[in-house]
Design an enzyme around this catalytic site. Structure first.
Site, PDB file in Angstrom:
ATOM      1  NE  ARG A  93       9.482  11.288  -6.604  1.00 55.03           N
ATOM      2  CZ  ARG A  93      10.704  11.375  -7.122  1.00 55.03           C
ATOM      3  NH1 ARG A  93      11.591  12.186  -6.595  1.00 55.03           N
ATOM      4  NH2 ARG A  93      11.038  10.674  -8.193  1.00 55.03           N
TER       5      ARG A  93
ATOM      6  CD  GLU B  94      -2.975  -1.613  -0.400  1.00 58.36           C
ATOM      7  OE1 GLU B  94      -2.015  -1.375   0.332  1.00 58.36           O
ATOM      8  OE2 GLU B  94      -2.883  -1.574  -1.639  1.00 58.36           O
TER       9      GLU B  94
ATOM     10  CG  HIS C 185       1.352   2.410   5.030  1.00 58.62           C
ATOM     11  ND1 HIS C 185       2.508   2.791   4.380  1.00 58.62           N
ATOM     12  CD2 HIS C 185       1.723   1.510   5.968  1.00 58.62           C
ATOM     13  CE1 HIS C 185       3.540   2.150   4.920  1.00 58.62           C
ATOM     14  NE2 HIS C 185       3.085   1.363   5.883  1.00 58.62           N
TER      15      HIS C 185
ATOM     16  CB  SER D 252      -4.012  -2.217  -8.422  1.00 56.72           C
ATOM     17  OG  SER D 252      -3.473  -2.145  -7.129  1.00 56.72           O
ATOM     18  CG  ASN D 253      -4.834   0.922  -3.850  1.00 52.27           C
ATOM     19  OD1 ASN D 253      -5.756   0.549  -3.137  1.00 52.27           O
ATOM     20  ND2 ASN D 253      -3.616   0.418  -3.757  1.00 52.27           N
TER      21      ASN D 253
ATOM     22  CG  ASP E  41       3.555   5.839   5.931  1.00 51.55           C
ATOM     23  OD1 ASP E  41       2.966   6.414   4.996  1.00 51.55           O
ATOM     24  OD2 ASP E  41       4.550   5.114   5.758  1.00 51.55           O
TER      25      ASP E  41
ATOM     26  CG  LEU F 220       2.574  15.093  -0.476  1.00 51.60           C
ATOM     27  CD1 LEU F 220       3.179  13.887  -1.153  1.00 51.60           C
ATOM     28  CD2 LEU F 220       1.089  14.902  -0.262  1.00 51.60           C
TER      29      LEU F 220
HETATM   30  C1  GAR Z   1      -0.066  -0.266  -2.426  1.00 54.34           C
HETATM   31  O1  GAR Z   1       0.052  -1.514  -1.814  1.00 54.34           O
HETATM   32  C2  GAR Z   1       0.064   0.861  -1.417  1.00 54.34           C
HETATM   33  O2  GAR Z   1      -0.469   0.514  -0.180  1.00 54.34           O
HETATM   34  C3  GAR Z   1       1.550   1.030  -1.364  1.00 54.34           C
HETATM   35  O3  GAR Z   1       1.975   0.897  -2.689  1.00 54.34           O
HETATM   36  C4  GAR Z   1       1.112  -0.007  -3.371  1.00 54.34           C
HETATM   37  C5  GAR Z   1       0.666   0.646  -4.669  1.00 54.34           C
HETATM   38  O4  GAR Z   1      -0.047  -0.246  -5.445  1.00 54.34           O
HETATM   39  N1  GAR Z   1       1.902   2.295  -0.823  1.00 54.34           N
HETATM   40  C6  GAR Z   1       2.944   2.496  -0.017  1.00 54.34           C
HETATM   41  O5  GAR Z   1       3.724   1.625   0.297  1.00 54.34           O
HETATM   42  C7  GAR Z   1       3.104   3.936   0.472  1.00 54.34           C
HETATM   43  N2  GAR Z   1       4.058   3.996   1.529  1.00 54.34           N
HETATM   44  P1  GAR Z   1      -0.918   0.254  -6.695  1.00 54.34           P
HETATM   45  O6  GAR Z   1       0.002   1.157  -7.536  1.00 54.34           O
HETATM   46  O7  GAR Z   1      -1.249  -0.998  -7.430  1.00 54.34           O
HETATM   47  O8  GAR Z   1      -2.112   0.972  -6.182  1.00 54.34           O
END
Ligand code: GAR
Length: 194
Positions: free
Chosen positions: A93, A176, A111, A13-14, A147, A95
């Site tokens: 994962r 986000e 994050h 979604s991001n 992070d 990096l």
């Molecule tokens: C998001 O909420 C992002 O912040 C989180 O995974 C989700 C992915 O959503 N990332 C982490 O937790 C990284 N440590 P998306 O696939 O719908 O963008």
């Protein structure tokens, strides 16, 4: 026009929000490659439907580690596509050297907490369990830590008394999708100036 490479393990979604900002003309960028470590991740389906180039990262059957050979292959693929800025979008994962060396200072992550609070997995559930009154999301540069890199942008949301992990995560994701494209535009402008 900055050339973006996106890495994701989930629903994407991001990535969609970044794509929507590009289409709307609020982010001057091009997504040149979308990579995932999960063969059936929805991010790949979204990217394919949008006509973007996609690829699979072969993590040699390991469930959470990002083996060095796979990082080397990923760095090469991104480099060959002319990627200038990597955007991690739900990539699960850590990096390490091969990627960090090739793209040092040119990798962003989103994050789902107000860092430095609640780094790591399921940050929204961590906030809920800790009884936090407020949480949110952070866009930051990626370094070798978990992070820990320099913060580019943050947005806060309230934690409500009847929140579930899902309802809190949904509220965080709305922010986000707003701050990630904005932060990429800001970083791209800084990179153009350098
Ligand atoms: C998001 O909420 C992002 O912040 C989180 O995974 C989700 C992915 O959503 N990332 C982490 O937790 C990284 N440590 P998306 O696939 O719908 O963008």
């Amino acid at each position: 026009m900055i050339r973006l490479g996106i890495l994701g393990s989930g629903s994407g979604s991001n990535m969609q929000a970044i794509l929507d900002a590009i289409t709307a003309g609020t982010l001057e960028a091009e997504i040149v490659l979308v990579l995932s470590d999960i063969p059936n991740a929805y991010i790949l389906e979204r990217a394919t439907r949008a006509g973007l180039r996609t690829g699979l990262i072969d993590c040699r059957g390991l469930t959470s580690k990002f083996p060095e050979e796979a990082q080397q292959e990923t760095a090469e693929a991104l480099h060959q596509s002319g990627v200038e800025l990597i955007c991690l979008a739900g990539f699960m994962r850590l990096l390490r050297a091969p990627l960090l060396d090739t793209f040092g200072g040119r990798i962003l992550n989103i994050h789902p907490s107000l860092l430095p609070s609640y780094p790591g997995l399921n940050a929204w559930a961590q906030a809920l369990e800790a009884g936090a009154r407020e949480s949110g999301c952070t866009v930051h540069y990626v370094d070798a830590g978990m992070d820990t890199g320099q913060i580019v942008a943050q947005a806060a949301v309230p934690v409500l008394s009847d929140d579930t992990a899902e309802s809190l995560h949904s509220r965080i994701q709305i922010e986000e999708h707003r701050i990630y494209p904005e932060a990429i535009a800001k970083v791209a402008a800084e990179m153009r100036r350098d």
